[in-house]
Structure formats: structure tokens, C-alpha cells
Design a protein around this motif. Structure first.
Motif, PDB file in Angstrom:
ATOM      1  N   GLY A  92       0.805  -1.214   0.000  1.00 26.88           N
ATOM      2  CA  GLY A  92       0.000   0.000   0.000  1.00 26.88           C
ATOM      3  C   GLY A  92       0.836   1.260   0.000  1.00 26.88           C
ATOM      4  O   GLY A  92       0.527   2.225  -0.698  1.00 26.88           O
ATOM      5  N   VAL A 106       0.816   4.150  -2.860  1.00 26.82           N
ATOM      6  CA  VAL A 106       0.504   5.552  -2.555  1.00 26.82           C
ATOM      7  C   VAL A 106       1.686   6.454  -2.900  1.00 26.82           C
ATOM      8  O   VAL A 106       1.514   7.517  -3.513  1.00 26.82           O
ATOM      9  CB  VAL A 106       0.106   5.706  -1.062  1.00 26.82           C
ATOM     10  N   ARG A 142      -3.003   4.823  -6.536  1.00 28.78           N
ATOM     11  CA  ARG A 142      -2.938   5.503  -5.240  1.00 28.78           C
ATOM     12  C   ARG A 142      -4.188   5.234  -4.408  1.00 28.78           C
ATOM     13  O   ARG A 142      -4.099   5.011  -3.198  1.00 28.78           O
ATOM     14  CB  ARG A 142      -2.690   6.988  -5.440  1.00 28.78           C
ATOM     15  N   VAL A 143      -5.345   5.231  -5.030  1.00 29.86           N
ATOM     16  CA  VAL A 143      -6.580   4.890  -4.311  1.00 29.86           C
ATOM     17  C   VAL A 143      -6.514   3.438  -3.848  1.00 29.86           C
ATOM     18  O   VAL A 143      -6.869   3.111  -2.713  1.00 29.86           O
ATOM     19  CB  VAL A 143      -7.814   5.135  -5.210  1.00 29.86           C
ATOM     20  N   TRP A 162      -4.341   3.207  -0.792  1.00 28.62           N
ATOM     21  CA  TRP A 162      -5.011   3.625   0.444  1.00 28.62           C
ATOM     22  C   TRP A 162      -5.931   2.525   0.944  1.00 28.62           C
ATOM     23  O   TRP A 162      -6.052   2.305   2.154  1.00 28.62           O
ATOM     24  CB  TRP A 162      -5.787   4.923   0.230  1.00 28.62           C
ATOM     25  N   LEU A 166      -3.790   0.028   2.718  1.00 27.75           N
ATOM     26  CA  LEU A 166      -3.392   0.504   4.047  1.00 27.75           C
ATOM     27  C   LEU A 166      -4.531   0.362   5.052  1.00 27.75           C
ATOM     28  O   LEU A 166      -4.308  -0.029   6.206  1.00 27.75           O
ATOM     29  CB  LEU A 166      -2.911   1.951   3.970  1.00 27.75           C
ATOM     30  N   VAL A 167      -5.748   0.658   4.626  1.00 31.08           N
ATOM     31  CA  VAL A 167      -6.902   0.501   5.514  1.00 31.08           C
ATOM     32  C   VAL A 167      -7.118  -0.978   5.843  1.00 31.08           C
ATOM     33  O   VAL A 167      -7.407  -1.339   6.995  1.00 31.08           O
ATOM     34  CB  VAL A 167      -8.165   1.140   4.886  1.00 31.08           C
ATOM     35  N   GLY A 170     -11.890  -1.001   3.692  1.00 36.30           N
ATOM     36  CA  GLY A 170     -10.640  -1.111   2.950  1.00 36.30           C
ATOM     37  C   GLY A 170     -10.813  -1.857   1.641  1.00 36.30           C
ATOM     38  O   GLY A 170     -10.276  -1.456   0.599  1.00 36.30           O
TER      39      GLY A 170
END
Length: 147
Positions: free
Chosen positions: A20, A24, A41-42, A45, A48-49, A84
Motif C-alpha cells: 500500500g 501511494v 494511489r486509491v 489507500w 493501508l486501511v 478497505g
């Protein structure tokens, strides 16, 4: 706490988080996902979530022993994981300016910059290749053919 469950889950969360961060920060996605991800990039994220949610699940499911806190903590972790995954799906559906194949055009543009028009019948060199024109090349094309 059960380390045989916690350690693999934390390692998986760490790998997802590293992927992630790469998505990003640099727009880099694992090669097996490049065809499907249109907005890296989305998608990063979302990864990461999801990594946060896995760590949250480990914390509340395996470390905390209070049953009331454990119940609401794991339920919240499950909701964060769903969020996520939904963000990752948006990264696959949203158009982020990537080509459909997911390949960069940097290398072909650099290669095109090194190729010069060669007069008919002459030979020239491009780093690593010898390029010659032949009679097979029509007048309206680039005038470069490999032999």
C-alpha cells in the motif's frame, strides 16, 4: 494470546501495508494486479486501511481478554476491513490515467527518441541494434527496418 495466529496475521498485514505504501508513494502495484488496477494511489489507500483492519482484528481478537471489548473491537475491525476492500475496489474501477494494459510509455518514448530517420539504402545504429532501410519500407513510413 495465541502467537501461532497473531504472528502470521501481523506478517500478512505488514506485507499488505508495504504494498500500500508503494502504491501511494510511487504508484507501483504488484505485477499480478497491474492489469486490474486503474488508480494505484486509491488502491494503495485501500490496502493501508485493510492492513490496519487486520492489525485491529489481531489486537482485539487475540490480545484483549475482556469479552465485551473484544466483541465490539473485532466487529469494528471487520467493518474497517470491508471499508478497505471497498476502497480497493474503487481503485480498480476508477480511471486514474493509466493505460488499459498498465504498462508505462516511458521506455518506448525513450526508444523512439533514439531512432533517427535513415535515408533509403543507408545503415545506421541504435544502441544495441543495427538498423537498415530496405525496399520493403514504403515511402510514407518511418524508413527504418531491422535486418
Amino acid at each position: 494470546m495465541k502467537p501461532y495466529l497473531a504472528v502470521p496475521l501481523v506478517l500478512i498485514a505488514l506485507l499488505i501495508a508495504v504494498s500500500g505504501v508503494a502504491a501511494v508513494a510511487r504508484g507501483w502495484v504488484l505485477p499480478m494486479n497491474r492489469r486490474h488496477v486503474h488508480s494505484p494511489r486509491v488502491y494503495g489507500w485501500g490496502q493501508l486501511v485493510a492492513a490496519l483492519a487486520l492489525c485491529w482484528q489481531v489486537l482485539f481478537g487475540l490480545v484483549i481478554s475482556d469479552s465485551g471489548t473484544r466483541h465490539w473491537g473485532t466487529l469494528t475491525g471487520g467493518a474497517i476491513l470491508v471499508v478497505g476492500l471497498m476502497v480497493m475496489m474503487v481503485g480498480q474501477l476508477a480511471g486514474g490515467g493509466r493505460e488499459g494494459s498498465g504498462h508505462s510509455m516511458v521506455v518506448p518514448m525513450r526508444l523512439a527518441a533514439t531512432i533517427r530517420r535513415i535515408p533509403d539504402g543507408a545503415c545506421g545504429t541504435v544502441p544495441g541494434e543495427t538498423m537498415c532501410t530496405t525496399s520493403r519500407v514504403s515511402a510514407g513510413t518511418s524508413g527504418v527496418a531491422t535486418t
